[in-house]
Design an enzyme around this catalytic site. Sequence first.
Site, PDB file in Angstrom:
ATOM      1  N   CYS A  82      47.738  41.922  43.324  1.00  0.00           N
ATOM      2  CA  CYS A  82      46.541  42.602  42.805  1.00  0.00           C
ATOM      3  C   CYS A  82      45.863  41.694  41.783  1.00  0.00           C
ATOM      4  O   CYS A  82      46.511  40.875  41.134  1.00  0.00           O
ATOM      5  CB  CYS A  82      46.962  43.914  42.136  1.00  0.00           C
ATOM      6  N   SER A  84      44.913  42.414  38.919  1.00  0.00           N
ATOM      7  CA  SER A  84      45.447  42.624  37.562  1.00  0.00           C
ATOM      8  C   SER A  84      46.576  41.639  37.266  1.00  0.00           C
ATOM      9  O   SER A  84      46.741  41.205  36.119  1.00  0.00           O
ATOM     10  CB  SER A  84      45.964  44.051  37.388  1.00  0.00           C
ATOM     11  N   HIS A 116      44.743  38.548  36.335  1.00  0.00           N
ATOM     12  CA  HIS A 116      44.197  38.655  34.974  1.00  0.00           C
ATOM     13  C   HIS A 116      45.293  38.315  33.959  1.00  0.00           C
ATOM     14  O   HIS A 116      45.038  37.721  32.918  1.00  0.00           O
ATOM     15  CB  HIS A 116      43.741  40.093  34.666  1.00  0.00           C
ATOM     16  N   HIS A 145      52.981  44.748  40.399  1.00  0.00           N
ATOM     17  CA  HIS A 145      53.030  46.187  40.100  1.00  0.00           C
ATOM     18  C   HIS A 145      52.697  47.027  41.326  1.00  0.00           C
ATOM     19  O   HIS A 145      52.464  48.215  41.205  1.00  0.00           O
ATOM     20  CB  HIS A 145      52.071  46.514  38.948  1.00  0.00           C
ATOM     21  N   CYS A 164      49.260  50.557  44.070  1.00  0.00           N
ATOM     22  CA  CYS A 164      48.098  50.258  43.211  1.00  0.00           C
ATOM     23  C   CYS A 164      46.763  50.430  43.944  1.00  0.00           C
ATOM     24  O   CYS A 164      46.072  51.409  43.749  1.00  0.00           O
ATOM     25  CB  CYS A 164      48.159  48.887  42.558  1.00  0.00           C
TER      26      CYS A 164
HETATM   27  P1  CND Z   1      39.608  41.329  43.856  1.00  0.00           P
HETATM   28  O1  CND Z   1      39.518  40.088  43.074  1.00  0.00           O
HETATM   29  O2  CND Z   1      40.326  41.323  45.164  1.00  0.00           O
HETATM   30  O3  CND Z   1      38.126  41.899  44.126  1.00  0.00           O
HETATM   31  C1  CND Z   1      37.050  41.733  43.223  1.00  0.00           C
HETATM   32  C2  CND Z   1      35.774  41.476  44.014  1.00  0.00           C
HETATM   33  O4  CND Z   1      34.702  41.362  43.074  1.00  0.00           O
HETATM   34  C3  CND Z   1      35.777  40.194  44.846  1.00  0.00           C
HETATM   35  O5  CND Z   1      35.439  40.490  46.182  1.00  0.00           O
HETATM   36  C4  CND Z   1      34.732  39.311  44.166  1.00  0.00           C
HETATM   37  O6  CND Z   1      34.009  38.492  45.081  1.00  0.00           O
HETATM   38  C5  CND Z   1      33.822  40.350  43.536  1.00  0.00           C
HETATM   39  N1  CND Z   1      33.036  39.843  42.387  1.00  0.00           N
HETATM   40  C6  CND Z   1      33.428  38.952  41.436  1.00  0.00           C
HETATM   41  N2  CND Z   1      32.438  38.751  40.552  1.00  0.00           N
HETATM   42  C7  CND Z   1      31.397  39.514  40.950  1.00  0.00           C
HETATM   43  C8  CND Z   1      30.078  39.739  40.443  1.00  0.00           C
HETATM   44  N3  CND Z   1      29.648  39.122  39.324  1.00  0.00           N
HETATM   45  N4  CND Z   1      29.266  40.609  41.097  1.00  0.00           N
HETATM   46  C9  CND Z   1      29.686  41.221  42.240  1.00  0.00           C
HETATM   47  N5  CND Z   1      30.928  41.048  42.765  1.00  0.00           N
HETATM   48  C10 CND Z   1      31.767  40.212  42.130  1.00  0.00           C
HETATM   49  O7  CND Z   1      40.256  42.408  42.869  1.00  0.00           O
HETATM   50  P2  CND Z   1      41.061  43.790  43.140  1.00  0.00           P
HETATM   51  O8  CND Z   1      40.350  44.596  44.159  1.00  0.00           O
HETATM   52  O9  CND Z   1      42.516  43.484  43.294  1.00  0.00           O
HETATM   53  O10 CND Z   1      40.894  44.461  41.686  1.00  0.00           O
HETATM   54  C11 CND Z   1      39.588  44.798  41.216  1.00  0.00           C
HETATM   55  C12 CND Z   1      39.641  45.153  39.745  1.00  0.00           C
HETATM   56  O11 CND Z   1      40.387  46.367  39.594  1.00  0.00           O
HETATM   57  C13 CND Z   1      40.349  44.115  38.880  1.00  0.00           C
HETATM   58  O12 CND Z   1      39.675  43.975  37.636  1.00  0.00           O
HETATM   59  C14 CND Z   1      41.713  44.718  38.677  1.00  0.00           C
HETATM   60  O13 CND Z   1      42.328  44.235  37.501  1.00  0.00           O
HETATM   61  C15 CND Z   1      41.342  46.171  38.567  1.00  0.00           C
HETATM   62  C16 CND Z   1      42.477  47.160  38.694  1.00  0.00           C
HETATM   63  C17 CND Z   1      42.358  48.345  38.010  1.00  0.00           C
HETATM   64  C18 CND Z   1      43.390  49.268  38.093  1.00  0.00           C
HETATM   65  C19 CND Z   1      43.274  50.591  37.393  1.00  0.00           C
HETATM   66  O14 CND Z   1      44.253  51.335  37.345  1.00  0.00           O
HETATM   67  N6  CND Z   1      42.101  50.942  36.847  1.00  0.00           N
HETATM   68  C20 CND Z   1      44.519  48.978  38.860  1.00  0.00           C
HETATM   69  N7  CND Z   1      44.609  47.800  39.518  1.00  0.00           N
HETATM   70  C21 CND Z   1      43.596  46.895  39.462  1.00  0.00           C
HETATM   71 ZN    ZN Z   2      46.596  46.734  40.426  1.00  0.00          ZN
END
Ligand code: CND
Ligand code: ZN
Length: 375
Positions: free
Chosen positions: A47, A49, A52, A68, A175
């Site tokens: 993921c 995260s 990050h 996770h 997740c």
């Molecule tokens: P992933 O990196 O696979 O997807 C992110 C997408 O965003 C990619 O397709 C990128 O091309 C796109 N992107 C990047 N920059 C931009 C921009 N400026 N404008 C438009 N699109 C853009 O990430 P993921 O799907 O694994 O995770 C997404 C987020 O969710 C990430 O920040 C992660 O830390 C978070 C998350 C949150 C939670 C929660 O409980 N709230 C749990 N897990 C992950």
């Molecule tokens: Zn996650």
Amino acid sequence: MSTAGKVIKCKAAVLWDLKKPFSIEEVEVAPPKAYEVRIKMVVAGICRSDDHTVKGEFLATLPVILGHEGAGIVESIGEGVTAVKPGDKVIPLGLPQCGECIVCKHPEANNCVKMGLNNPQWTMQDGTTRFTCKGKPIYHFIHTSTFSEYTVVDEISVVKIDAAAPLEKVCLVGCALSTGYGSAVKVAKVTPGSTCAVFGLGGVGLSVIIGCKAAGAARIIAVDINKDKFAKAKKLGATECINPQDFQKPIHEVLKEMTGGGVDFSFEVIGRIDTVLQALSCCHEAFGVSVMVGVPPSSENLSVNPMLLLTGRTWKGALFGGFRSKDAVPKLVTDIMANKIPVDLLITHVLPFEKINEGFDLLRLGKSIRTVLKF
Ligand code: CND
Ligand code: ZN
Ligand code: ZN
């Protein structure tokens, strides 16, 4: 020969330093203490995260075993454990559900006080670690540490799932699927016939699209700077896909024009401050709801014009899609097994666990949605 009660030596991906590749190391995994569970991992997903955290944007204590999102089989249990038994198929829970705290007793909330985000020491509940490597303690990560052949979790951070569940598919319930799907159906409460905008089309953002479609949204506008993500977004329910780089105007203005004033529901699923603001601004000023799903760098703050909210917008955020983990995960697994949720479309790569660094490269290069590591 039973391994219960003994230290297990196995392979794990250890992060010794920020911004460095993982090292596959032999680690010692101590037996579970009271109210703890040791799990033989079968699969683990990668993921953003986790990435990050590698970059130092989300805080962890080093050295650490990340991961996770995963699924496995209970190897042994500590004294007093009643929720699971050896042999059970389980999903570790990054967001625990203790069932006893003020949050777990609240009718809507899910961020159990045992979560520990405000005190991310990331040990077991008793303050110690179960992993050692080369004589040093190795820290846990959000109660799960799935990038290890064996892991130990607190009983409040694991749930039993259907014995017939295909673990390589349902591990995403740990997740991506829950976080995205729940953000649409439970946090935003997307309504039939509504218009939605989803910023970021990774495993979590595409799961938001699955949720918007399941809730009956009429228009789902997918936003990403990587157009290679558009085909999958459309397959899962996006009705339009747009790339902010194709427009002169700010993307929130483009979206407002496309929708006659703004969308009903918007979701930021990237983890950037600028896109959080774009997502908030693109929802209708009088009734729009914007949900923050992505995890922005912990050191950054966001400044907003209060008028954005004063006119009637609602701004929300949630972990794990607002779901109470122990209640929701087994049900989502059942829905996947009944082919109600196309989670398999999110898995683009399956790699042996040892190729974890290759899996992270695919994510960083924008070439994968979810990579699943097999132990
Ligand atoms: P992933 O990196 O696979 O997807 C992110 C997408 O965003 C990619 O397709 C990128 O091309 C796109 N992107 C990047 N920059 C931009 C921009 N400026 N404008 C438009 N699109 C853009 O990430 P993921 O799907 O694994 O995770 C997404 C987020 O969710 C990430 O920040 C992660 O830390 C978070 C998350 C949150 C939670 C929660 O409980 N709230 C749990 N897990 C992950
Ligand atoms: Zn996650
Ligand atoms: Zn609780």
